[in-house]
Scaffold this motif. Sequence first.
Motif, mmCIF file in Angstrom:
data_model
loop_
_atom_site.group_PDB
_atom_site.id
_atom_site.type_symbol
_atom_site.label_atom_id
_atom_site.label_comp_id
_atom_site.label_asym_id
_atom_site.label_seq_id
_atom_site.Cartn_x
_atom_site.Cartn_y
_atom_site.Cartn_z
ATOM 1 N N SER A 139 0.856 -1.185 0.000
ATOM 2 C CA SER A 139 0.000 0.000 0.000
ATOM 3 C C SER A 139 0.893 1.236 0.000
ATOM 4 C CB SER A 139 -0.886 -0.021 1.245
ATOM 5 O OG SER A 139 -1.798 1.029 1.197
ATOM 6 N N TYR A 140 0.652 2.124 -0.945
ATOM 7 C CA TYR A 140 1.515 3.292 -1.128
ATOM 8 C C TYR A 140 0.660 4.555 -1.109
ATOM 9 C CZ TYR A 140 4.666 6.596 -3.438
ATOM 10 O OH TYR A 140 5.437 7.689 -3.748
ATOM 11 N N THR A 141 1.108 5.564 -0.390
ATOM 12 C CA THR A 141 0.412 6.843 -0.350
ATOM 13 C C THR A 141 1.183 7.850 -1.197
ATOM 14 O OG1 THR A 141 -0.412 6.364 1.868
ATOM 15 C CG2 THR A 141 -0.528 8.645 1.136
ATOM 16 N N THR A 142 0.520 8.405 -2.199
ATOM 17 C CA THR A 142 1.158 9.344 -3.117
ATOM 18 C C THR A 142 1.370 10.689 -2.439
ATOM 19 O OG1 THR A 142 -0.925 10.195 -3.992
ATOM 20 C CG2 THR A 142 -0.001 8.245 -5.079
ATOM 21 N N THR A 143 2.110 11.558 -3.113
ATOM 22 C CA THR A 143 2.330 12.898 -2.570
ATOM 23 C C THR A 143 1.028 13.685 -2.511
ATOM 24 O OG1 THR A 143 2.934 13.679 -4.775
ATOM 25 C CG2 THR A 143 4.737 13.049 -3.294
ATOM 26 N N ALA A 144 0.041 13.282 -3.307
ATOM 27 C CA ALA A 144 -1.263 13.939 -3.284
ATOM 28 C C ALA A 144 -2.154 13.397 -2.167
ATOM 29 C CB ALA A 144 -1.962 13.764 -4.630
ATOM 30 N N GLY A 145 -1.652 12.397 -1.423
ATOM 31 C CA GLY A 145 -2.406 11.859 -0.297
ATOM 32 C C GLY A 145 -3.338 10.718 -0.658
ATOM 33 N N VAL A 146 -3.241 10.179 -1.860
ATOM 34 C CA VAL A 146 -4.084 9.060 -2.294
ATOM 35 C C VAL A 146 -3.354 7.751 -1.986
ATOM 36 C CG1 VAL A 146 -5.202 7.974 -4.285
ATOM 37 C CG2 VAL A 146 -5.047 10.463 -4.155
ATOM 38 N N THR A 147 -4.051 6.830 -1.335
ATOM 39 C CA THR A 147 -3.454 5.540 -1.010
ATOM 40 C C THR A 147 -3.888 4.510 -2.047
ATOM 41 O OG1 THR A 147 -3.457 6.086 1.338
ATOM 42 C CG2 THR A 147 -3.231 3.752 0.764
ATOM 43 N N VAL A 148 -2.894 3.814 -2.613
ATOM 44 C CA VAL A 148 -3.142 2.817 -3.661
ATOM 45 C C VAL A 148 -2.418 1.532 -3.279
ATOM 46 C CG1 VAL A 148 -2.840 2.295 -6.112
ATOM 47 C CG2 VAL A 148 -3.248 4.641 -5.395
ATOM 48 N N ASP A 149 -3.095 0.385 -3.423
ATOM 49 C CA ASP A 149 -2.459 -0.904 -3.176
ATOM 50 C C ASP A 149 -1.723 -1.319 -4.442
ATOM 51 O OD1 ASP A 149 -1.644 -3.366 -2.291
ATOM 52 O OD2 ASP A 149 -3.629 -4.291 -2.415
ATOM 53 N N LEU A 150 -0.391 -1.314 -4.394
ATOM 54 C CA LEU A 150 0.431 -1.596 -5.567
ATOM 55 C C LEU A 150 0.953 -3.037 -5.586
ATOM 56 C CD1 LEU A 150 2.540 1.688 -5.718
ATOM 57 C CD2 LEU A 150 0.470 1.123 -6.995
ATOM 58 N N LYS A 151 0.484 -3.889 -4.692
ATOM 59 C CA LYS A 151 0.971 -5.267 -4.632
ATOM 60 C C LYS A 151 0.732 -5.979 -5.964
ATOM 61 C CE LYS A 151 1.503 -9.097 -1.631
ATOM 62 N NZ LYS A 151 2.911 -9.219 -1.837
ATOM 63 N N GLY A 152 1.796 -6.523 -6.517
ATOM 64 C CA GLY A 152 1.701 -7.292 -7.746
ATOM 65 C C GLY A 152 1.778 -6.492 -9.036
ATOM 66 N N TYR A 153 1.991 -5.189 -8.939
ATOM 67 C CA TYR A 153 2.081 -4.364 -10.155
ATOM 68 C C TYR A 153 3.388 -4.598 -10.902
ATOM 69 C CZ TYR A 153 -2.083 -1.444 -9.362
ATOM 70 O OH TYR A 153 -3.358 -0.981 -9.225
ATOM 71 N N LEU A 154 4.494 -4.692 -10.156
ATOM 72 C CA LEU A 154 5.794 -4.948 -10.791
ATOM 73 C C LEU A 154 6.039 -6.445 -10.781
ATOM 74 C CD1 LEU A 154 8.110 -2.179 -9.260
ATOM 75 C CD2 LEU A 154 7.372 -2.388 -11.627
ATOM 76 N N VAL A 155 6.202 -7.035 -11.984
ATOM 77 C CA VAL A 155 6.455 -8.462 -12.108
ATOM 78 C C VAL A 155 7.734 -8.690 -12.890
ATOM 79 C CG1 VAL A 155 4.045 -9.154 -11.886
ATOM 80 C CG2 VAL A 155 4.970 -8.642 -14.136
ATOM 81 N N TYR A 156 8.379 -9.777 -12.626
ATOM 82 C CA TYR A 156 9.624 -10.102 -13.319
ATOM 83 C C TYR A 156 9.532 -11.472 -13.937
ATOM 84 C CZ TYR A 156 10.265 -11.859 -8.569
ATOM 85 O OH TYR A 156 10.082 -12.462 -7.349
#
Length: 156
Positions: A139-156
């Motif tokens: 879970s990541y909070t942007t500089t604009a204050g929006v929280t987004v769950d980024l789990k699994g977005y980057l894959v290799y």
Amino acid sequence: MKMNQNKKTLKSSLIGISLALLLATSFVGCTESGAKKEDDPSILLYLANNPNSFNEVQRICLGTYAAANSCVGGTEFFNPGVGCALTKLDGKTAEQLNALKECVLKKVNDTVQPCNLPQFTYALAQQALAGAFAACNTSYTTTAGVTVDLKGYLVY
């Protein structure tokens, strides 16, 4: 008149060929020792296999993967062919992908240890995801204050 037109056609053809050769040679890179340079071909493969135009979410995704791969110096890279495929991005918004991009660029442009410098790169994408991009896989909070769950977005 016909001869002048042939000269102009020949001249423009030669210029076109020269530019094509110049572009082709700029894509060929070698190290100082003359050995073949190991570049990440995954984005080129993705583009070759998906010639259709990209939507906004895919464009953000591809740029983000290119930035993340700048932090990987080995042979295993983040795979945009999988991570930016339409099936993987189905239901994802530009806002969510921009949050991923912000998170990745924060580590790439870090003022102390930018992971795209040779001394801070990771040998494998898996190591980069666990290290530099650990915050980009939760879970990541942007500089604009929006929280987004980024789990699994980057894959290799």
